[in-house]
Enzyme design. Sequence first.
Site: not given
Length: 402
Positions: A147, A210, A212, A262, A283, A339
């Site tokens: 990443r 990412d 985010h 996530e 995720r 991850e």
Amino acid sequence: MKIVDAKVIVCSPDRNFATLKLTTDSGLTGLGDATLNGRELAVVAYLQEHVCPLLIGRDAHRIEDTWQYLYKGAYWRRGPVTMSAIAAVDTALWDIKAKSADMPLYQLLGGRSREGVMVYGHASGNDIPQVSDAVGAYLGEGYLAVRVQCAIPGLGSAYGVGKDAKFYEPAGRGLPLESEWSSERYLRFIPEVLGAVRSKFGFDFHMLHDVHHRLTPIEAAHLAKRLEEVELFWLEDPVVAELQEGFRLVRQHTTTPIATGEVFNSIWDCQQLIQEQLIDFIRASVVHTGGITHLRRIAQLAELYHVRMGCHGATDLSPVCLAAAIHFGISVHNFGIQEYMPHSELTDEVFPHTYRFAGGHLYPGEDPGLGVDLDEDLADRYPYDPAYLPISRKLDGTVHNW
Ligand code: CS2
Ligand code: MG
């Protein structure tokens, strides 16, 4: 086999962790991660006050029944605190069941579907040369996937850029820090960063990024379209995911693979995203999505729609959660990637474990159960120390998505 003790162990070896430990009348114990970054004590209280008393005397083998008992029995369903608490109980019960069957957990989940669990590392830096050095270091260690995150010129801080090249912990001790954000500056710069990495290292490794949660759907569509030329393995959290249909706008414009989830805590958070094939990877994690029992349901729904698993695995998910993710990931059919942010040496001392990294993959141990323990005497030496994730503000001061 009855549960005779249920206790929550809170410790802070470099960062805060909450862990549930269940003990049965046969002497078997099981561990479950209950860590919710920045809100750890909310889950601790939920467990200690409203769950642990209900577990004493229950049959430890009744995993599905206990899950439904805690989920439906709460009346107030879903949410990160509730589902992290249920996850801790669920994971601990799977740990106990695998120990009582004298086999590593993945054998109970259907056995191996692959030899190892492919992982991605986190390369970051304050500028393109630093990022390139970090990518090179990961590739040199045998990672197949990296990443890439970079500081944004003119912004005091950026998501994913650690104080050192490898270890990244976003929660800061004390009250939340405030960080500034500019989507315009980010959108202008990040294609240059990712392009430079491809120019230097080529296309023979998986590159991830990412966002985010920071962009609007049309901004994310613009970025994802521009990034098609760097062939990302995935573009993560391009937009906030409360509005699942918002991903339609991104999907219409680009073939860049999308990952999100996530922050999800139930199958209902991702049902539309999966059924409309608006994403390519989900995720969701063991610790925040109701444990192994519920994560398997998400995986089975995702499999129907060509969506693969890419479980969250930041350092604020403890080694107990990571071990569970590895057992899950080596068995589940529609696995994508895991991850892997290595925990600190001190954390690994508090949570001795048998999983290991080699050649870009993680491998579970062969010990019965999860293969993780918790050194309670050592844990006691590192008490909870309040820490919070940052708050993000746009340059004009408006609160934004961190
Ligand atoms: C990130 C996390 O790992 C990731 O993809 O989104 O670092 C996330 O910021 C933290 O887990 C939040 O606690
Ligand atoms: Mg993320």
